[in-house]
Design a protein around this motif. Sequence first.
Motif, mmCIF file in Angstrom:
data_model
loop_
_atom_site.group_PDB
_atom_site.id
_atom_site.type_symbol
_atom_site.label_atom_id
_atom_site.label_comp_id
_atom_site.label_asym_id
_atom_site.label_seq_id
_atom_site.Cartn_x
_atom_site.Cartn_y
_atom_site.Cartn_z
ATOM 1 N N GLY B 28 0.113 2.594 6.812
ATOM 2 C CA GLY B 28 0.497 3.475 5.669
ATOM 3 C C GLY B 28 -0.184 2.917 4.192
ATOM 4 O O GLY B 28 0.477 3.307 3.381
ATOM 5 N N LYS B 29 -1.028 2.423 4.574
ATOM 6 C CA LYS B 29 -1.764 1.665 3.039
ATOM 7 C C LYS B 29 -2.508 2.641 2.377
ATOM 8 O O LYS B 29 -2.088 2.731 0.906
ATOM 9 C CB LYS B 29 -2.911 0.780 3.462
ATOM 10 C CG LYS B 29 -2.590 -0.279 4.237
ATOM 11 C CD LYS B 29 -3.605 -1.576 4.329
ATOM 12 C CE LYS B 29 -4.712 -0.976 5.243
ATOM 13 N NZ LYS B 29 -4.310 -1.207 6.685
ATOM 14 N N LEU B 30 -3.040 3.830 2.840
ATOM 15 C CA LEU B 30 -3.666 4.885 1.941
ATOM 16 C C LEU B 30 -2.516 5.538 1.221
ATOM 17 O O LEU B 30 -2.437 5.917 0.024
ATOM 18 C CB LEU B 30 -4.576 5.650 2.673
ATOM 19 C CG LEU B 30 -5.082 6.816 1.803
ATOM 20 C CD1 LEU B 30 -6.111 6.116 0.550
ATOM 21 C CD2 LEU B 30 -6.332 7.669 2.737
ATOM 22 N N LEU B 141 3.157 -3.510 4.686
ATOM 23 C CA LEU B 141 3.566 -3.507 6.193
ATOM 24 C C LEU B 141 4.640 -2.412 6.296
ATOM 25 O O LEU B 141 5.605 -2.342 5.406
ATOM 26 C CB LEU B 141 4.464 -4.905 6.498
ATOM 27 C CG LEU B 141 4.978 -5.089 7.634
ATOM 28 C CD1 LEU B 141 4.010 -5.491 8.710
ATOM 29 C CD2 LEU B 141 5.954 -6.349 7.876
ATOM 30 N N CYS B 142 4.333 -1.621 7.208
ATOM 31 C CA CYS B 142 5.272 -0.355 7.418
ATOM 32 C C CYS B 142 5.504 0.252 6.105
ATOM 33 O O CYS B 142 6.771 0.633 5.948
ATOM 34 C CB CYS B 142 6.406 -0.736 8.369
ATOM 35 S SG CYS B 142 7.728 -1.763 7.866
ATOM 36 N N GLY B 143 4.639 0.595 5.293
ATOM 37 C CA GLY B 143 4.732 1.282 4.281
ATOM 38 C C GLY B 143 5.319 0.613 2.920
ATOM 39 O O GLY B 143 5.461 1.101 1.885
ATOM 40 N N LEU B 144 5.492 -0.699 3.209
ATOM 41 C CA LEU B 144 6.325 -1.493 2.104
ATOM 42 C C LEU B 144 5.464 -2.551 1.543
ATOM 43 O O LEU B 144 4.355 -2.755 2.268
ATOM 44 C CB LEU B 144 7.427 -2.101 2.591
ATOM 45 C CG LEU B 144 8.732 -1.501 3.344
ATOM 46 C CD1 LEU B 144 9.699 -2.227 3.776
ATOM 47 C CD2 LEU B 144 9.329 -0.521 2.152
ATOM 48 N N SER B 145 5.687 -2.848 0.385
ATOM 49 C CA SER B 145 4.551 -3.682 -0.247
ATOM 50 C C SER B 145 5.047 -5.146 -0.450
ATOM 51 O O SER B 145 6.291 -5.212 -0.889
ATOM 52 C CB SER B 145 3.814 -3.117 -1.485
ATOM 53 O OG SER B 145 3.755 -4.052 -2.599
#
Lengths: 189, 149
Positions: B28-30, B141-145
Motif C-alpha cells: 500500500g505504498k502508493l 509495512l502493511c500501510g503503516l510508515s
Amino acid sequence: MLFLLLGGSGSGKSAYAEELVKSLQHKESLYYVATMESDSAEAKDRIDKHRRLRDGKGFITLEYPIHVENAVKEIQSKENIMLLECVSNLVANTFFAEDDYWKQAELDEIAKKITGKIKNLSLNTKHLVAVSNNIFEDGIKYDESVIKYQKLLGRVNCLLAEDADVVVEIVCALPVVWKGTLPLANITQ
Amino acid sequence: MCYKFMLKGNQYGLGIIMKLIIGGCCQGKLQYVYRTSGLLQDAVLYGVENKYKTDEIQIPVEGTWIWNDFQDWFQKMLEERKDPETTADQLLIDHSNIIIICDEIGNGIVPLSIEERLYRERLGKYLCSLAERAESVERILCGLSQKLK
C-alpha cells in the motif's frame, strides 16, 4: 484488543506470539486457531509437533484451514485469548481452493471477506493475536497466480493493520512496533 | 545563510527535494503517498509505461510528482543496457520535487542469473545513494510508515 504480528520465515514470530499471549493471560482460556492444511505426512508431523508443544502451555487447538469463522462456535465465552496462525496460510488456502467464486471475485472483495472473518473472531475474544507473513521483499516476479496471492495477502495485512490496536514486526525474535504499544515490556524471549 | 544556500542550490539544480518511500511489494505504498501528500493519480509516473521510452521520461505534472514502481524502470533500463543511475541523477537535478516509491527487493535468495543479481545489487546501492540525498525516507509495512530519515 487486536494484535497483528508480522515477520519473515524463521523470524521467531510464532514463539513471540505465544509469549505475548501468555503475558496477556490472567484467567482466560487460550485458543490456538491453526490454519495449516494437514494434507501431507510432513505437514502432519509438523502439526503434531507444534500441537504437543502448545498443549503443554495450555492452548486448546482448533483447526480451520479456511473457515476460521466457525472457530467461534467452539469457544465457551468471550473471555478468551486467541492466537491465529497464520493469516498467510488462511489466505493461501482460501485463494487456491477449488472454488470458482474466489477466482472470479475481485481481489479487494476477497480481501475484505477474509479480513471480515478475522475481525469477527476478534469481536468474540478478549484478545486476538493474528500472525502473518512478510513474503514481499525478495523482488522475485512470480507467475500470475502467485502475484495475485501476494497482492491479496498484502491487502489483507493492510486492512488488518488498519483495524489492529497493535502492529508489531518481528526481526530476529525482537519486536519492532509499528502501531500502538505492546501492553507489557517484560516479554522475554 | 543556510536558506540562501538552498535557494542557490535549487537554482542550479543542486538542492534536491526528494522523498523516498520503500517497502515490500503490495504494502500500500502508493495509497500511503496519496493519503499523506494529497497528490492525485495524475501526478504518478509508473516505472514501465508504453507511452514513454525508459530514457525519455516525461514528467506527469508541474510541481511535485510521484515516480512509482521505480524498481521496474530501473530493471528495464538495465535490460536495455542503459545506465539507470546517471539518467535518474540527471532527472533529479532537473525535476527535484519528487516522491520516489520503490520496492525492497533484496531480502531473498541470491538469484541464479547474473542479470538478476546485478539488478538487485545496483538497485540496492542506488537506493542507498538516494536515501543519502533524500529529505525523508520512509519504510512502509502493511500501510503503516516507519520514518528512517
